[in-house]
Motif scaffolding. Structure first.
Motif, PDB file in Angstrom:
ATOM      1  N   LYS A 183       0.612  -1.113  -0.287  1.00 46.59           N
ATOM      2  CA  LYS A 183      -0.023  -0.160   0.327  1.00 46.59           C
ATOM      3  C   LYS A 183       1.073   1.198  -0.047  1.00 46.59           C
ATOM      4  O   LYS A 183       0.680   2.047  -0.545  1.00 46.59           O
ATOM      5  CB  LYS A 183      -0.930  -0.034   1.568  1.00 46.59           C
ATOM      6  CG  LYS A 183      -2.102  -0.309   1.313  1.00 46.59           C
ATOM      7  CD  LYS A 183      -2.558  -1.232   2.478  1.00 46.59           C
ATOM      8  CE  LYS A 183      -4.015  -1.945   2.184  1.00 46.59           C
ATOM      9  NZ  LYS A 183      -4.527  -1.989   3.758  1.00 46.59           N
ATOM     10  N   GLU A 184       1.977   1.239   0.565  1.00 44.86           N
ATOM     11  CA  GLU A 184       2.778   2.626   1.158  1.00 44.86           C
ATOM     12  C   GLU A 184       2.917   2.673   0.086  1.00 44.86           C
ATOM     13  O   GLU A 184       3.353   3.645  -0.762  1.00 44.86           O
ATOM     14  CB  GLU A 184       3.952   2.583   2.049  1.00 44.86           C
ATOM     15  CG  GLU A 184       3.620   2.151   3.874  1.00 44.86           C
ATOM     16  CD  GLU A 184       4.502   1.298   4.664  1.00 44.86           C
ATOM     17  OE1 GLU A 184       5.079   1.708   4.096  1.00 44.86           O
ATOM     18  OE2 GLU A 184       4.028   1.718   5.752  1.00 44.86           O
ATOM     19  N   ILE A 185       3.915   2.165  -0.943  1.00 48.23           N
ATOM     20  CA  ILE A 185       4.333   1.999  -2.661  1.00 48.23           C
ATOM     21  C   ILE A 185       3.323   2.469  -3.745  1.00 48.23           C
ATOM     22  O   ILE A 185       3.998   2.389  -5.327  1.00 48.23           O
ATOM     23  CB  ILE A 185       5.791   0.934  -3.316  1.00 48.23           C
ATOM     24  CG1 ILE A 185       4.871  -0.311  -2.874  1.00 48.23           C
ATOM     25  CG2 ILE A 185       6.340   0.931  -1.832  1.00 48.23           C
ATOM     26  CD1 ILE A 185       5.971  -1.662  -3.668  1.00 48.23           C
ATOM     27  N   GLY A 186       2.595   1.875  -3.530  1.00 44.29           N
ATOM     28  CA  GLY A 186       0.915   2.503  -4.153  1.00 44.29           C
ATOM     29  C   GLY A 186       1.049   1.352  -5.005  1.00 44.29           C
ATOM     30  O   GLY A 186       0.339   1.642  -6.153  1.00 44.29           O
ATOM     31  N   VAL A 187       1.099   0.259  -4.623  1.00 37.52           N
ATOM     32  CA  VAL A 187       0.025  -1.022  -5.318  1.00 37.52           C
ATOM     33  C   VAL A 187      -1.549  -0.812  -5.606  1.00 37.52           C
ATOM     34  O   VAL A 187      -1.627  -0.645  -4.385  1.00 37.52           O
ATOM     35  CB  VAL A 187       0.784  -1.941  -4.800  1.00 37.52           C
ATOM     36  CG1 VAL A 187      -0.289  -3.433  -6.147  1.00 37.52           C
ATOM     37  CG2 VAL A 187       1.826  -1.907  -4.788  1.00 37.52           C
ATOM     38  N   PRO A 188      -1.912  -0.822  -6.988  1.00 43.22           N
ATOM     39  CA  PRO A 188      -3.529  -1.093  -6.480  1.00 43.22           C
ATOM     40  C   PRO A 188      -4.184  -1.720  -6.009  1.00 43.22           C
ATOM     41  O   PRO A 188      -3.817  -2.877  -5.585  1.00 43.22           O
ATOM     42  CB  PRO A 188      -3.897  -0.668  -8.029  1.00 43.22           C
ATOM     43  CG  PRO A 188      -2.239  -0.840  -8.753  1.00 43.22           C
ATOM     44  CD  PRO A 188      -1.759  -1.440  -7.925  1.00 43.22           C
ATOM     45  N   GLU A 189      -5.932  -2.009  -5.267  1.00 42.97           N
ATOM     46  CA  GLU A 189      -6.238  -2.486  -4.549  1.00 42.97           C
ATOM     47  C   GLU A 189      -5.956  -3.683  -4.986  1.00 42.97           C
ATOM     48  O   GLU A 189      -6.074  -5.162  -5.063  1.00 42.97           O
ATOM     49  CB  GLU A 189      -7.201  -2.045  -3.839  1.00 42.97           C
ATOM     50  CG  GLU A 189      -8.067  -2.782  -2.881  1.00 42.97           C
ATOM     51  CD  GLU A 189      -6.873  -2.709  -1.820  1.00 42.97           C
ATOM     52  OE1 GLU A 189      -6.510  -3.339  -0.577  1.00 42.97           O
ATOM     53  OE2 GLU A 189      -6.767  -1.397  -1.281  1.00 42.97           O
ATOM     54  N   ILE A 190      -6.096  -3.864  -6.272  1.00 47.37           N
ATOM     55  CA  ILE A 190      -6.123  -4.990  -6.825  1.00 47.37           C
ATOM     56  C   ILE A 190      -5.261  -6.546  -6.981  1.00 47.37           C
ATOM     57  O   ILE A 190      -5.005  -7.042  -6.871  1.00 47.37           O
ATOM     58  CB  ILE A 190      -6.876  -5.624  -8.213  1.00 47.37           C
ATOM     59  CG1 ILE A 190      -7.125  -6.533  -9.231  1.00 47.37           C
ATOM     60  CG2 ILE A 190      -6.438  -4.365  -9.568  1.00 47.37           C
ATOM     61  CD1 ILE A 190      -8.787  -6.868  -8.308  1.00 47.37           C
ATOM     62  N   GLY A 191      -4.048  -5.109  -7.197  1.00 45.96           N
ATOM     63  CA  GLY A 191      -3.220  -6.083  -6.917  1.00 45.96           C
ATOM     64  C   GLY A 191      -2.432  -6.321  -6.227  1.00 45.96           C
ATOM     65  O   GLY A 191      -2.088  -7.716  -5.598  1.00 45.96           O
ATOM     66  N   ILE A 192      -3.170  -5.977  -5.307  1.00 46.18           N
ATOM     67  CA  ILE A 192      -2.803  -6.385  -3.410  1.00 46.18           C
ATOM     68  C   ILE A 192      -2.951  -7.365  -3.122  1.00 46.18           C
ATOM     69  O   ILE A 192      -3.143  -8.180  -2.871  1.00 46.18           O
ATOM     70  CB  ILE A 192      -2.455  -5.853  -2.190  1.00 46.18           C
ATOM     71  CG1 ILE A 192      -2.027  -4.412  -2.454  1.00 46.18           C
ATOM     72  CG2 ILE A 192      -3.349  -5.475  -1.019  1.00 46.18           C
ATOM     73  CD1 ILE A 192      -2.605  -2.656  -1.984  1.00 46.18           C
ATOM     74  N   MET A 193      -4.727  -7.417  -3.893  1.00 46.46           N
ATOM     75  CA  MET A 193      -5.591  -8.907  -3.221  1.00 46.46           C
ATOM     76  C   MET A 193      -5.294  -9.878  -4.299  1.00 46.46           C
ATOM     77  O   MET A 193      -4.605 -11.190  -3.711  1.00 46.46           O
ATOM     78  CB  MET A 193      -6.862  -8.572  -4.134  1.00 46.46           C
ATOM     79  CG  MET A 193      -7.755  -9.583  -3.367  1.00 46.46           C
ATOM     80  SD  MET A 193      -9.989  -8.915  -4.144  1.00 46.46           S
ATOM     81  CE  MET A 193      -8.868  -9.964  -6.487  1.00 46.46           C
ATOM     82  N   ILE A 194      -4.536  -9.584  -5.405  1.00 43.65           N
ATOM     83  CA  ILE A 194      -3.919 -10.677  -6.046  1.00 43.65           C
ATOM     84  C   ILE A 194      -2.701 -11.015  -5.818  1.00 43.65           C
ATOM     85  O   ILE A 194      -2.455 -12.133  -4.721  1.00 43.65           O
ATOM     86  CB  ILE A 194      -3.837 -10.628  -7.384  1.00 43.65           C
ATOM     87  CG1 ILE A 194      -5.264 -10.983  -7.886  1.00 43.65           C
ATOM     88  CG2 ILE A 194      -3.099 -11.259  -8.489  1.00 43.65           C
ATOM     89  CD1 ILE A 194      -4.934  -9.786  -9.454  1.00 43.65           C
ATOM     90  N   SER A 195      -2.282 -10.153  -5.012  1.00 41.57           N
ATOM     91  CA  SER A 195      -0.267 -11.186  -4.277  1.00 41.57           C
ATOM     92  C   SER A 195      -0.464 -12.203  -3.367  1.00 41.57           C
ATOM     93  O   SER A 195       0.215 -12.624  -3.351  1.00 41.57           O
ATOM     94  CB  SER A 195       0.000  -9.825  -4.656  1.00 41.57           C
ATOM     95  OG  SER A 195       1.665 -10.079  -4.822  1.00 41.57           O
TER      96      SER A 195
END
Length: 286
Positions: A234-246
């Motif tokens: 989140k701090e480095i700006g990864v989109p929410e969908i990218g965070i959920m997938i990763s």
């Protein structure tokens, strides 16, 4: 005539390249969303069918003169509905076979990835219920997704990912493409399910070891805390969908959801799958 859906995507493009080694371009039809996406395929001599999974009229038009459909699974959260639209159109057109690309995993119903993966198996059930002869190609995770999990700077930073000691039999996408082309251009694969995996399981410790070998540097793997990992993303700006997938894939890998190895891919290819280390060397070292 074979119709390839998702023809402009990474897997679709690779499969078309493999098919063109086996059949003339005029025996292939590409289903794409726009003329722009069709440009390169048109140059190769393929028949172009424009539309999308939610446009019933475009699907009916795409199925004209088609004997086999390769349904490459969509990425939408609504993909089950989209897939059923394709199957219904194929049935109306009298298509003789549907080949579907799903996923190999132990049990999607109890996986951290249930919301993403369960629709693959629901799609398979819908295809079976349609009465159309089918072939299910359950692909494991691509070797090409490893950089998505560990980053392109892993040789400098090491690997930091919350996947524990979970292991995956990664496969090289072109190998899957070659196997798919075999199924589409040969008889005897009707009403069969293939679990297409590599021949060896790899943890991220193993991945770090392979990167160390090909780079000549010591690369370490750190099994980071999932909460801290999510916070960092989140701090480095990864989109929410990218965070959920990763994070979802990390949890599923840690749980062992992809620890399934078969010889199906090797049998279809008639050779050993491409070693994961070979892909890692090409991507990270060149």
């Amino acid at each position: 005539m074979i119709l390839i859906t998702g023809a402009a995507g990474n897997l679709g493009s690779a499969i078309i390249n493999s098919l063109l080694k086996k059949v003339p371009a005029n025996q292939l039809a590409a289903f794409v969303r726009s003329e722009q996406k069709a440009e390169q395929l048109k140059k190769l001599g393929l028949n172009i069918r424009i539309g999308d999974y939610n446009d019933i009229a475009s699907l009916d038009n795409a199925m004209k003169g088609i004997e086999k459909v390769l349904l490459i699974s969509g990425l939408s959260m609504e993909r089950l509905k989209e897939h059923t639209n394709v199957v219904d159109a194929a049935k109306r057109a009298g298509v003789k076979q549907i080949v579907y690309t799903g996923v190999t995993m132990k049990d999607a119903a109890v996986s951290p990835l249930k919301v993403l993966m369960e629709s693959h198996f629901q799609t398979e059930n819908y295809i079976k219920a349609s009465g159309i002869p089918y072939t299910f190609l359950r692909n494991t995770l691509y070797a090409e997704v490893i950089p998505f999990y560990i980053g392109d700077q892993a040789l400098n930073t090491g690997i930091h990912y919350p996947a524990g000691a979970g292991r995956v039999p990664y496969v090289y996408r072109p190998d899957l493409a070659d196997a798919t082309a075999v199924v589409l251009t040969n008889k005897g694969h009707e009403n069969k399910t293939y679990q297409l995996t590599g021949d060896q399981l790899y943890s991220f410790t193993d991945v770090a070891g392979m990167l160390s070998e090909v780079s000549g540097k010591h690369i370490a793997y750190t099994d980071v805390d999932p909460v801290a990992f999510e916070k960092h993303m989140k701090e480095i700006g990864v989109p929410e969908i990218g965070i959920m997938i990763s994070t979802g894939f990390a949890a599923a890998i840690k749980q062992g959801d992809f620890e399934v190895v078969t010889a199906d891919l090797e049998k279809l290819l008639g050779r050993k799958p491409t070693p994961v280390k070979q892909y890692l060397k090409a991507h990270y070292v060149g």
